[in-house]
Design an enzyme around this catalytic site. Structure first.
Site, PDB file in Angstrom:
ATOM      1  N   HIS A 129       0.772   5.134   1.251  1.00 20.35           N
ATOM      2  CA  HIS A 129       0.221   5.921   2.314  1.00 20.35           C
ATOM      3  C   HIS A 129       1.168   7.388   2.460  1.00 20.35           C
ATOM      4  CE1 HIS A 129      -2.178   6.853   5.863  1.00 20.35           C
ATOM      5  NE2 HIS A 129      -1.059   7.275   6.510  1.00 20.35           N
ATOM      6  N   ASP A 177      -2.634   0.658   8.351  1.00 14.56           N
ATOM      7  CA  ASP A 177      -1.455   1.192   7.903  1.00 14.56           C
ATOM      8  C   ASP A 177      -0.203   0.992   8.908  1.00 14.56           C
ATOM      9  OD1 ASP A 177      -2.714   2.614   5.783  1.00 14.56           O
ATOM     10  OD2 ASP A 177      -3.362   4.380   7.043  1.00 14.56           O
ATOM     11  N   SER A 216       4.957   6.711   2.279  1.00 16.36           N
ATOM     12  CA  SER A 216       5.537   5.364   2.688  1.00 16.36           C
ATOM     13  C   SER A 216       4.910   4.196   1.840  1.00 16.36           C
ATOM     14  CB  SER A 216       5.322   4.901   4.232  1.00 16.36           C
ATOM     15  OG  SER A 216       5.837   6.032   4.956  1.00 16.36           O
ATOM     16  N   ASN A 260       1.080  -1.156  -0.061  1.00 13.67           N
ATOM     17  CA  ASN A 260      -0.010   0.115   0.039  1.00 13.67           C
ATOM     18  C   ASN A 260       0.968   1.068  -0.063  1.00 13.67           C
ATOM     19  OD1 ASN A 260      -2.341   1.551   0.322  1.00 13.67           O
ATOM     20  ND2 ASN A 260      -1.680   1.839   2.539  1.00 13.67           N
TER      21      ASN A 260
HETATM   22  C1  GAR Z   1      -2.438   8.902  -2.921  1.00 19.25           C
HETATM   23  O1  GAR Z   1      -2.015  10.317  -2.331  1.00 19.25           O
HETATM   24  C2  GAR Z   1      -2.368   8.026  -1.856  1.00 19.25           C
HETATM   25  O2  GAR Z   1      -0.992   8.201  -0.951  1.00 19.25           O
HETATM   26  C3  GAR Z   1      -3.380   8.101  -1.021  1.00 19.25           C
HETATM   27  O3  GAR Z   1      -4.418   8.317  -1.721  1.00 19.25           O
HETATM   28  C4  GAR Z   1      -4.011   9.127  -3.024  1.00 19.25           C
HETATM   29  C5  GAR Z   1      -4.543   8.467  -4.171  1.00 19.25           C
HETATM   30  O4  GAR Z   1      -4.149   9.500  -5.287  1.00 19.25           O
HETATM   31  N1  GAR Z   1      -3.597   6.892  -0.067  1.00 19.25           N
HETATM   32  C6  GAR Z   1      -4.198   7.061   0.978  1.00 19.25           C
HETATM   33  O5  GAR Z   1      -4.728   7.903   1.640  1.00 19.25           O
HETATM   34  C7  GAR Z   1      -4.434   5.405   1.646  1.00 19.25           C
HETATM   35  N2  GAR Z   1      -5.079   5.524   2.824  1.00 19.25           N
HETATM   36  P1  GAR Z   1      -4.185   8.781  -6.705  1.00 19.25           P
HETATM   37  O6  GAR Z   1      -5.892   8.191  -6.871  1.00 19.25           O
HETATM   38  O7  GAR Z   1      -4.091  10.022  -7.475  1.00 19.25           O
HETATM   39  O8  GAR Z   1      -3.377   7.744  -6.717  1.00 19.25           O
END
Ligand code: GAR
Length: 210
Positions: A109, A145, A136, A107
């Site tokens: 994060h 997480d 991360s 994942n």
């Molecule tokens: C990213 O910033 C990712 O790190 C975060 O969601 C966004 C997705 O963007 N993930 C989380 O918050 C997981 N809990 P994207 O759809 O443009 O890839």
């Protein structure tokens, strides 16, 4: 080639980064499925454009989280995927569905774990007065997480940064980090030994800085 499934709930810029890395020849993997809990997710459109099979499952069609997660993971297994990447998948996964996959799911994060598990990570880093922030990639376990961190990308928080600016500056770092980690997995340089992450056979005592 290693077979990869991706789950994403949103716009899919991290998926786009994976696909671009593959196009450049930097990520020798086969994307066998892109799944989402949101039929309108941009990630599904990106996958369609790249001729990758897609799956949209609506959690509202299931009696509870476990039923949804079991169906989702059964379909991922049926795709032949060996590894699963969560690229902006915004749901907690039931431990019973996750179990058989632990060690094969990563994942991304948007925080320097173990700081700021869960939501609103940019806001929380700013509110805490942190001078550094980052993203991360970690192995997914039943603890939200909380699985072993594989690699991080860091950036300095500037005076006057707001939540949006910080998120925008972090995103390009995420887009390098996730393909780099997936490549290490595909090359079998990264492993899960049942407890911790190993890199080239050695216990990872600190996250790789990518
Ligand atoms: C990213 O910033 C990712 O790190 C975060 O969601 C966004 C997705 O963007 N993930 C989380 O918050 C997981 N809990 P994207 O759809 O443009 O890839």
């Amino acid at each position: 080639l290693p077979r990869i499934a991706v789950l994403a709930s949103g716009r899919g810029s991290n998926l786009a980064a994976l696909l671009a890395a593959r196009e450049r020849g930097e990520l020798p993997v086969d994307f066998v499925l892109v799944g989402s809990d949101k039929a309108a997710a941009g990630a599904l459109r990106l996958a369609e454009a790249a001729n990758i099979p897609t799956l949209a499952l609506d959690p509202r069609g299931y009696p509870d989280r476990l039923a949804f997660d079991l169906d989702l993971f059964a379909r991922i297994a049926a795709s032949g995927a060996e590894w699963l990447v969560l690229a902006g998948f915004m749901r907690i996964i039931d431990a019973a569905a996750l179990g058989p996959w632990v060690g094969r799911i990563i994942n991304i994060h948007p925080s320097l774990l173990p700081k700021y598990r869960g939501l609103h990570t940019h806001r929380r880093a700013l509110e805490a007065g942190d001078r550094e922030h980052g993203a991360s990639v970690h192995f997914v376990t039943a603890e939200l997480d909380g699985g072993p961190v594989i690699a991080q990308a860091r950036l300095a928080i500037q005076p006057g940064d707001d939540e949006l600016q910080l998120a925008q500056r972090l995103l390009p770092l995420e887009h390098r980090l996730l393909p780099a980690v997936l490549r290490l997995l595909a090359e079998r340089r990264l492993q899960w030994d049942g407890h911790a992450a190993r890199f080239d056979g050695r216990l990872l005592s600190a996250p790789l800085l990518l």
